[in-house]
Design a protein around this motif. Sequence first.
Motif, short mmCIF file in Angstrom:
data_model
loop_
_atom_site.label_atom_id
_atom_site.label_comp_id
_atom_site.label_asym_id
_atom_site.label_seq_id
_atom_site.Cartn_x
_atom_site.Cartn_y
_atom_site.Cartn_z
N VAL A 138 -58.29 106.35 9.92
CA VAL A 138 -59.22 105.27 9.01
C VAL A 138 -57.73 103.89 8.69
CG1 VAL A 138 -59.74 104.72 6.40
CG2 VAL A 138 -60.97 106.82 8.36
N TRP A 139 -57.41 103.58 8.52
CA TRP A 139 -56.34 102.90 9.08
C TRP A 139 -56.10 101.54 7.49
CZ3 TRP A 139 -52.02 103.62 11.52
CH2 TRP A 139 -52.45 103.36 12.45
N TRP A 140 -55.04 101.91 7.03
CA TRP A 140 -54.59 100.37 5.88
C TRP A 140 -53.69 100.31 5.81
CZ3 TRP A 140 -58.09 99.83 1.62
CH2 TRP A 140 -58.96 100.84 0.82
N SER A 141 -53.68 98.76 5.22
CA SER A 141 -52.02 97.56 5.96
C SER A 141 -51.69 97.30 4.61
CB SER A 141 -52.46 96.86 6.31
OG SER A 141 -53.33 97.09 7.62
N ILE A 142 -50.63 97.60 4.20
CA ILE A 142 -49.78 97.03 2.24
C ILE A 142 -49.34 95.94 3.64
CG2 ILE A 142 -48.09 97.23 1.43
CD1 ILE A 142 -48.83 99.98 1.41
#
Length: 124
Positions: free
Chosen positions: A4-8
């Motif tokens: 599960v990818w998340w980006s900042i």
Amino acid sequence: MNLVWWSIEVRDGATPARQWRDAWSRSLLEAAVTHGAHDFIWQAEPFGVVLELGFAETGDWDRFRSLPAVTAAVDAVDPTSIYVYPGRGGGAGAGLPRRSPRPIVEDAAPLPVSPAFILVARLP
């Protein structure tokens, strides 16, 4: 393993985003790895920097995001310059340029038109 990818994503503002990355990278990556991140990558983009984090479960991201070190890193940026969202960041989805809608063809059916409102006045 599906992550599960998340980006900042931090955009250049009053201070360059690279300075933010240099200041907060070590604490963000330590927090990510100790709280379930299986993969991460920093990307330098023309507009700033993007940190992509891959977690095995959504709950790992929630725990990571609520850590004081992460909250401090996010709060250190001007709110108009930071974006936190699910998925890979930067230009990950921009494989092809956007195209404008196709023009309407001559022999196509006409667009539906709503009927005009009829007002009937009654005299007393």
